[in-house]
Design a protein around this motif. Structure first.
Motif, short mmCIF file in Angstrom:
data_model
loop_
_atom_site.label_atom_id
_atom_site.label_comp_id
_atom_site.label_asym_id
_atom_site.label_seq_id
_atom_site.Cartn_x
_atom_site.Cartn_y
_atom_site.Cartn_z
N LYS A 1 0.81 -1.23 0.00
CA LYS A 1 0.00 0.00 0.00
C LYS A 1 0.84 1.27 0.00
O LYS A 1 0.31 2.36 0.05
N GLN A 2 2.18 1.09 -0.01
CA GLN A 2 3.01 2.29 0.07
C GLN A 2 3.29 2.94 -1.28
O GLN A 2 4.08 3.87 -1.38
N GLY A 3 2.67 2.45 -2.36
CA GLY A 3 2.92 3.01 -3.68
C GLY A 3 2.42 4.45 -3.81
O GLY A 3 1.51 4.86 -3.11
N ALA A 4 3.05 5.19 -4.71
CA ALA A 4 2.64 6.59 -4.92
C ALA A 4 1.28 6.62 -5.62
O ALA A 4 0.91 5.65 -6.30
N ASP A 5 0.53 7.67 -5.47
CA ASP A 5 -0.78 7.90 -6.11
C ASP A 5 -1.74 6.73 -5.95
O ASP A 5 -2.45 6.37 -6.88
N GLY A 6 -1.68 6.07 -4.82
CA GLY A 6 -2.61 4.99 -4.59
C GLY A 6 -2.32 3.74 -5.42
O GLY A 6 -3.09 2.78 -5.41
N GLN A 7 -1.22 3.75 -6.18
CA GLN A 7 -0.86 2.56 -6.98
C GLN A 7 -0.35 1.46 -6.05
O GLN A 7 0.21 1.75 -5.00
N ILE A 8 -0.50 0.20 -6.49
CA ILE A 8 0.05 -0.91 -5.69
C ILE A 8 1.56 -0.95 -5.90
O ILE A 8 2.04 -0.91 -7.03
N ASN A 9 2.27 -0.98 -4.79
CA ASN A 9 3.72 -1.01 -4.86
C ASN A 9 4.20 -2.41 -5.25
O ASN A 9 3.70 -3.39 -4.70
N PRO A 10 5.18 -2.54 -6.17
CA PRO A 10 5.68 -3.89 -6.47
C PRO A 10 6.54 -4.41 -5.31
O PRO A 10 7.61 -3.87 -5.03
N VAL A 11 6.03 -5.41 -4.63
CA VAL A 11 6.71 -5.90 -3.42
C VAL A 11 7.75 -6.97 -3.76
O VAL A 11 7.49 -7.85 -4.57
N ARG A 12 8.90 -6.85 -3.12
CA ARG A 12 9.96 -7.85 -3.32
C ARG A 12 10.24 -8.58 -2.01
O ARG A 12 10.46 -7.95 -0.99
N VAL A 13 10.21 -9.90 -2.09
CA VAL A 13 10.56 -10.72 -0.92
C VAL A 13 11.87 -11.43 -1.21
O VAL A 13 12.08 -11.93 -2.32
N ASP A 14 12.76 -11.46 -0.24
CA ASP A 14 14.01 -12.22 -0.37
C ASP A 14 13.95 -13.41 0.58
O ASP A 14 13.55 -13.25 1.73
N ILE A 15 14.34 -14.57 0.09
CA ILE A 15 14.40 -15.74 0.97
C ILE A 15 15.84 -16.22 1.04
O ILE A 15 16.43 -16.63 0.03
N VAL A 16 16.41 -16.13 2.23
CA VAL A 16 17.77 -16.62 2.44
C VAL A 16 17.62 -18.10 2.77
O VAL A 16 17.23 -18.48 3.88
N LEU A 17 17.87 -18.93 1.75
CA LEU A 17 17.55 -20.35 1.83
C LEU A 17 18.42 -21.09 2.84
O LEU A 17 19.54 -20.67 3.14
N ASP A 18 17.90 -22.23 3.29
CA ASP A 18 18.73 -23.11 4.10
C ASP A 18 18.89 -24.44 3.34
O ASP A 18 19.68 -24.51 2.40
N ASN A 19 18.08 -25.45 3.67
CA ASN A 19 18.37 -26.79 3.16
C ASN A 19 17.64 -27.17 1.88
O ASN A 19 16.50 -26.78 1.67
N ALA A 20 18.34 -28.00 1.08
CA ALA A 20 17.74 -28.62 -0.09
C ALA A 20 16.86 -29.78 0.38
O ALA A 20 16.81 -30.08 1.58
N GLY A 21 16.17 -30.44 -0.55
CA GLY A 21 15.27 -31.53 -0.16
C GLY A 21 13.91 -30.95 0.16
O GLY A 21 13.49 -29.96 -0.44
N PHE A 22 13.26 -31.51 1.16
CA PHE A 22 11.89 -31.09 1.46
C PHE A 22 11.80 -29.61 1.83
O PHE A 22 10.88 -28.90 1.41
N GLU A 23 12.77 -29.12 2.61
CA GLU A 23 12.69 -27.71 3.04
C GLU A 23 12.64 -26.77 1.84
O GLU A 23 11.85 -25.82 1.81
N LEU A 24 13.48 -27.02 0.84
CA LEU A 24 13.48 -26.14 -0.34
C LEU A 24 12.11 -26.16 -1.02
O LEU A 24 11.61 -25.10 -1.44
#
Ligand code: F6P
Ligand code: MG
Length: 444
Positions: free
Chosen positions: A237-260
């Motif tokens: 909701k922080q976009g200018a002029d009421g526009q939707i802000n493009p949100v970026r999420v970063d995931i600092v991964l841990d394990n491969a296998g099921f967790e990934l």
């Protein structure tokens, strides 16, 4: 700012750190040696006699390393000339200056976090210095095996995800929030399945991850997931002029296998629900703590999912593959993730990475090792606030999703830690308990 209580160390006899350095690490090395030996014929087929010679030399290097560890020899400088070699040697000098010239920095005397990271870096050195097998991942077999052993759970999860995606447009705000909490918890409990705590032994997800969530709820000691949700939804909701802000999420991964897989499912949900426009995954540039995700594991997992002989699993894989192709998802590695530093050092020691993370709306740190690095793996009182233990590391709103596998835990209520110790003495190291802890630069 960067201080804090002393780091955990194997010098405390009987501690979990001590038992890890004494028992678990040598076992991991022995298994690495066995794996290389078992691949002798493969090396011969690929590289002829050169491959066999490299196998012998690598085993020699690793046996020497194992001996150094078992007899508490001083930590040696690296000599392989990789991108991070100087930084590692500089770190060793820093450790040396902490103990003074008369003492040595060694396996059982120095900080557990440092020596454990160092062991994995030395495994890399042993492989790297022995071409033609220099890109062999000694943990590859265990990682792929653990993926296949969790197959039923992966299928259950992908089926759930596809059902959800089909219905996404009809979800109310409340239902959307509910699904977010569910998939965040699935990703949290996915962290049980790492192969470092089990010293490389089988440790996969058997039952359906969704069905077990309500039984597991009481084992989440701190649950800030409402704050994570608010951070995400308010970022939009922080976009200018009421526009939707493009949100970026970063995931600092841990394990491969099921967790990934649980992380990919969460990332899929974030994008398909419109909560995020972009997800960046951060993995390791060398094999690390047995099961951690490398670029190869990341691509391999998506390819396996895509090629699976199950409708919803392969549909998920196709979707993930196209997210990567279109750049909606991207994979990154930075040498800092495989250094021994605590994260409060990142701004000074890896400023480019810190700046990158500052561009994120939410950084999810998966797993126990990330938690140890967030807190410096120090002997914090359990009631010390999470924010304080971060000691200035606040590139963006961040959240740790971690099952407890080391003796460090902050942010508890007064008396909570004592009660747990009385009920279940192994609570900090069994992987049975978990936390979802949030911190934001804007929070007081
Ligand atoms: O060797 C044991 C151990 O190092 C933990 O104490 C450690 O932090 C964990 O393995 C790795 O766990 P994770 O994969 O959750 O980071
Ligand atoms: Mg790990």
């Amino acid at each position: 700012l960067h201080g804090g209580p002393p780091p955990l160390s194997a010098k405390v006899e009987g501690s979990f750190a001590y038992l890890t350095v004494r028992d678990r690490l040598p076992t991991i090395l022995t298994r690495a040696i066995d794996t290389i030996h078992r691949n002798k014929n493969k090396f011969f087929e690929e590289f002829g006699e050169d491959g066999v010679q490299a196998e012998k030399r690598t085993i020699g290097f690793l046996s020497k390393l194992r001996n150094e560890l078992l007899t508490d020899k001083p930590i040696l400088a690296l000599c392989d000339g990789l991108v991070d070699t100087d930084a590692w040697n500089q770190y060793l000098r820093r450790q040396q200056s902490l103990v003074g010239e008369r003492d040595s920095v060694s396996w059982f005397k120095s900080s557990w976090l440092y020596v454990e990271c160092y062991m994995y870096r030395r495994i890399q050195e042993a492989i790297w210095l022995n071409p033609p097998i220099s890109d062999f991942d000694v943990f590859h077999e265990s990682k792929t095996q653990s993926f296949f052993e969790s197959q039923q759970a992966v299928i259950a999860l992908c089926t759930y995800l596809q059902g959800l995606n089909k219905n996404m447009d009809n979800l109310s705000e409340t239902q959307l929030t509910e699904q977010f909490h569910k998939l965040l918890q699935v990703s949290l409990w996915g962290n049980k399945c790492d192969l470092s705590i089990s010293a490389g032994m089988e440790n996969s997800q058997k039952g359906s991850p969704i069905d077990s969530l309500s039984d597991l709820k009481s084992f989440i000691l701190v649950d800030d997931s409402n704050m994570v949700w608010s951070a995400l939804s308010s970022a939009q909701k922080q976009g200018a002029d009421g526009q939707i802000n493009p949100v970026r999420v970063d995931i600092v991964l841990d394990n491969a296998g099921f967790e990934l897989v649980t992380d990919l499912v969460l990332a899929d949900f974030l994008v398909s629900s419109g909560l995020a426009k972009e997800v960046r995954f951060h993995g390791k540039s060398i094999p690390w703590f047995v099961s951690d995700v490398t670029a190869h594991d990341f691509q391999w997992t998506i390819r396996q999912t895509l090629a699976a002989n199950h409708k919803w699993m392969s549909k998920s894989g196709v979707q993930w593959h196209s997210y990567v192709r279109e750049g909606v998802w991207s994979y990154h590695d930075h040498p800092f993730w495989t250094m021994p530093h605590e994260y409060c050092d990142m701004a000074g020691d890896a400023p480019d990475l810190y700046t990158t993370l500052q561009g994120s709306n939410l950084v999810l740190f998966k797993g126990d090792l990330n938690y140890r690095k967030l807190s410096g793996d120090r002997e914090w009182e359990h009631t010390v606030p999470f924010d304080r233990a971060l000691r200035g590391f606040q590139p963006a709103p961040l959240c740790s999703l971690r099952t407890l596998k080391a003796n460090v835990q902050m942010g508890l209520q007064p008396g909570q830690g004592e009660n747990l110790s009385a009920q279940d003495p192994g609570w900090m190291t069994s992987g049975k308990y978990a936390v979802i802890q949030f911190s934001s630069p804007h929070r007081e």
